[in-house]
Design a protein around this motif. Structure first.
Motif, mmCIF file in Angstrom:
data_model
loop_
_atom_site.group_PDB
_atom_site.id
_atom_site.type_symbol
_atom_site.label_atom_id
_atom_site.label_comp_id
_atom_site.label_asym_id
_atom_site.label_seq_id
_atom_site.Cartn_x
_atom_site.Cartn_y
_atom_site.Cartn_z
ATOM 1 N N LEU A 145 46.063 -15.066 -7.780
ATOM 2 C CA LEU A 145 46.211 -13.617 -7.881
ATOM 3 C C LEU A 145 46.999 -13.070 -6.703
ATOM 4 N N MET A 146 46.705 -13.577 -5.490
ATOM 5 C CA MET A 146 47.368 -13.084 -4.292
ATOM 6 C C MET A 146 47.809 -14.258 -3.428
ATOM 7 N N GLY A 179 49.880 -9.218 -3.252
ATOM 8 C CA GLY A 179 49.852 -9.442 -4.680
ATOM 9 C C GLY A 179 50.918 -10.397 -5.166
ATOM 10 N N VAL A 206 49.165 -10.277 -9.360
ATOM 11 C CA VAL A 206 48.697 -8.895 -9.520
ATOM 12 C C VAL A 206 49.606 -7.946 -8.752
ATOM 13 N N VAL A 221 45.366 -4.268 -5.762
ATOM 14 C CA VAL A 221 43.979 -4.672 -5.547
ATOM 15 C C VAL A 221 43.216 -3.462 -5.038
ATOM 16 N N TYR A 227 41.485 -5.895 -9.784
ATOM 17 C CA TYR A 227 42.904 -6.267 -9.744
ATOM 18 C C TYR A 227 43.602 -5.750 -10.991
ATOM 19 N N SER A 280 43.748 -4.721 -16.238
ATOM 20 C CA SER A 280 42.879 -4.675 -15.069
ATOM 21 C C SER A 280 41.545 -5.361 -15.337
ATOM 22 N N ALA A 315 40.891 -13.525 -4.207
ATOM 23 C CA ALA A 315 42.355 -13.498 -4.053
ATOM 24 C C ALA A 315 42.974 -14.834 -4.437
#
Length: 564
Positions: free
Chosen positions: A93-94, A106, A109, A112, A123, A174, A194
């Motif tokens: 995601l990150m 991000g 995504v 956040v 997210y 989301s 993350a």
């Protein structure tokens, strides 16, 4: 001991302050304070946007593999496949910034949002993230992956998300991770989310999730698997239309068209293959071979290049000889310090490692929590309430150990060790170290499971013999070693004590606090049970700024018992 230099591959190069308020959507998350990079950043400072793309990087490992599924605890996983340590084919995601303590930006995504009390994190997926087959990355993929990890993945994976009790869809793109009520709410939980790496539901729902496989999986990262030869070779090829190639967190990364990883069973064979030009790069972590194996004509002529770098990521103690203070003989700190003085690190560093190591003198090597010199005013403020429980020298003396000459015997430090032993009631009679009251001889066992550790400790055993101490160096099969560690059935043993730049609460408590001193299957190998240590560990865990964490960490580091 801890390594001071390693080989380095430069070709993989894969401000402005921006405040992040809890409860507000942001482009990133910082463990402490502010993000370095704003949302409008062009690229990370350490990435070269003009790096040429193309070519093949051929790498080598001394190992094997028979599995491409990182979520099972069976088989041997190939390199560059585990999302927890960096995957070439899957995207989290990150993405962590490499020039900040712990900041994440991000990737899959676009934003956040974190609750003020860290009880949840939300997210929002980017709308242009795609799997390699052209299908979009969806919230369905995220929810399906979370459910699979929680129910079917290996125990090591399930433990990563044990404090996250639910994942809810809250919008078309989301989703919200919900932290359990009983969980300790810290930014560590946000970092765990993350790194969450979704899988394509439409690919995996037709395949067993809990089995090993050599079928290249569908993914969404900058590379895909192009070739697999089990146990011998795996090839990754760059995806030309990779969806994230123009993201600011990606600019300057993923420069090779192909990455080929060759596997060897024997290090000597591998080194000969390197000389023959079979592959291009090897990250040598053996100080002896680094110093001796590359003296050949092609290297002298500049056809092969060697380079070292100092590791920037702190991890704690790479190797440490841990004394079990549950044993009566090691309860006295003077005895443990005498053991430390008897170890001639400088001699071993010259003979074994060709001056390639630094000596451990901290639980937090190369981090802001490593104690150096005299305590600061802030450290003294933390330690002062415990002055009657802390040795006076903690307040008045630096923490450095005496240094020996790299040649000959460490006579002076052995004399200092003898004085400490005598002070602690251990005297020499007929060339044997015995307790002056009971007459009991000073004997103990050093339990190891590695030939390298056995070799490393043999000179130490010889030095102890000069002090009249009989230390038995016992090497055992790894499974037996694991069982003895679980029940603390050893006098002393070699362990890695990793704390990292930001210690995880469960890890640092498990390693150092009274609560875990006698529970089986824990990692408080030394049996530390001290209220001052307990208090300082909690100060580290509760810190809300980097300065507070470092101050508490340095105070804790000074309170430690001596380790070799």
């Amino acid at each position: 001991m801890t390594r001071s230099s390693r080989g380095y591959l430069a070709g993989f190069l894969v401000g402005v302050s921006s405040f992040v308020a809890a409860g507000e959507p942001s482009h990133g998350f910082a463990y402490f304070g502010n993000l370095k990079y704003p949302k409008e950043m062009v690229h990370f400072d350490y990435a070269n946007p003009d790096a040429p793309k193309g070519g093949t990087a051929r790498l080598a490992l001394v190992s094997t593999f028979n599995n491409l599924n990182p979520y099972v605890d069976k088989g041997i996983l190939s390199a560059y496949m585990d999302p927890r340590i960096g995957s070439a084919i899957y995207e989290p995601l990150m993405l962590a910034s490499e020039d900040e303590l712990a900041s994440y930006y991000g990737l899959l995504v676009e934003s956040v949002e974190v609750a003020d009390d860290y009880s949840w994190v939300t997210y929002t997926l980017r709308d242009d993230a795609y799997w390699h087959d052209g299908e979009p990355v969806t919230v369905d993929d995220v929810v399906w992956t979370f459910d699979k990890i929680k129910t079917e993945a290996s125990i090591s994976w399930r433990s990563v998300y044990r404090d996250i009790v639910a994942l809810h869809r809250v919008g078309p793109r989301s989703f919200k991770f919900v932290i359990g009520e009983e969980a300790e709410k810290t930014p560590q939980l946000i970092i765990a989310t993350a790194g969450f790496t979704p899988l394509p539901k439409h690919h995996w729902e037709k395949r067993p999730f809990d089995e090993t496989t050599l079928e290249p999986p569908l993914a969404n990262g900058p590379y895909r698997i192009a070739q697999v030869e089990a146990g011998h070779k795996i090839v990754f090829e760059r995806v030309p239309d990779y969806w994230g190639r123009d993201l600011n967190v990606s600019v300057g990364h993923y420069n090779f068209d192909r990455i080929e990883v060759l596997y060897f069973f024997d290090e000597n064979v591998m080194l000969q293959a390197l000389r023959a030009g079979v592959f291009d790069y090897y990250r040598d972590q053996n100080e002896s071979t680094w110093a001796t194996a590359y003296d050949f004509d092609a290297h002298r002529e500049g056809l092969f290049l060697t380079e070292t770098y100092t590791m920037g990521t702190s991890y704690g103690m790479h190797y440490s000889l841990v004394f079990n203070t549950r044993r009566e003989v090691f309860k006295d700190i003077r005895v443990r310090e005498a053991m430390t003085l008897a170890y001639n690190f400088e001699w071993a560093n010259r003979v074994f490692w060709h001056y390639g190591m630094d000596r451990n003198n901290s639980y937090f090597m190369r981090s802001g929590m490593q104690a150096k010199g005299l305590p600061s005013e802030a450290e003294l403020e933390l330690l002062e309430p415990f002055r009657d429980q802390v040795p006076e020298r903690v307040f008045t003396h630096p923490v450095d150990l005496p240094k020996n000459e790299p040649f000959g015997r460490n006579r002076e430090t052995l004399k200092a060790a003898d004085a400490l032993l005598v002070e602690a009631g251990w005297v020499v009679k007929d060339f044997v170290r015995v307790h002056e009251e009971t007459g009991e001889p000073f004997t103990f066992e050093l339990a190891v499971s590695s030939g390298a550790h056995e070799r490393m400790l043999t000179p130490f055993v010889d030095n102890l013999e000069r002090l009249g101490i009989r230390a038995v160096l016992r090497r055992m099969e790894n499974n037996l070693m694991v069982n003895r560690l679980r029940s603390y059935d050893y006098d002393a043993t070699m362990r890695k004590l990793y704390t990292f730049r930001i210690p995880r609460p469960a890890r640092i408590r498990g390693q150092f606090t009274s609560r875990y001193a006698d529970r089986p299957n824990m990692t408080n190998y030394a049996g530390i049970a001290n209220p001052v240590v307990d208090h300082l560990v909690e100060a580290v865990v509760a810190a809300t700024t980097e300065d507070d964490m470092n101050t508490a960490g340095r105070a804790l580091d000074r309170r430690r018992g001596r380790q070799v």
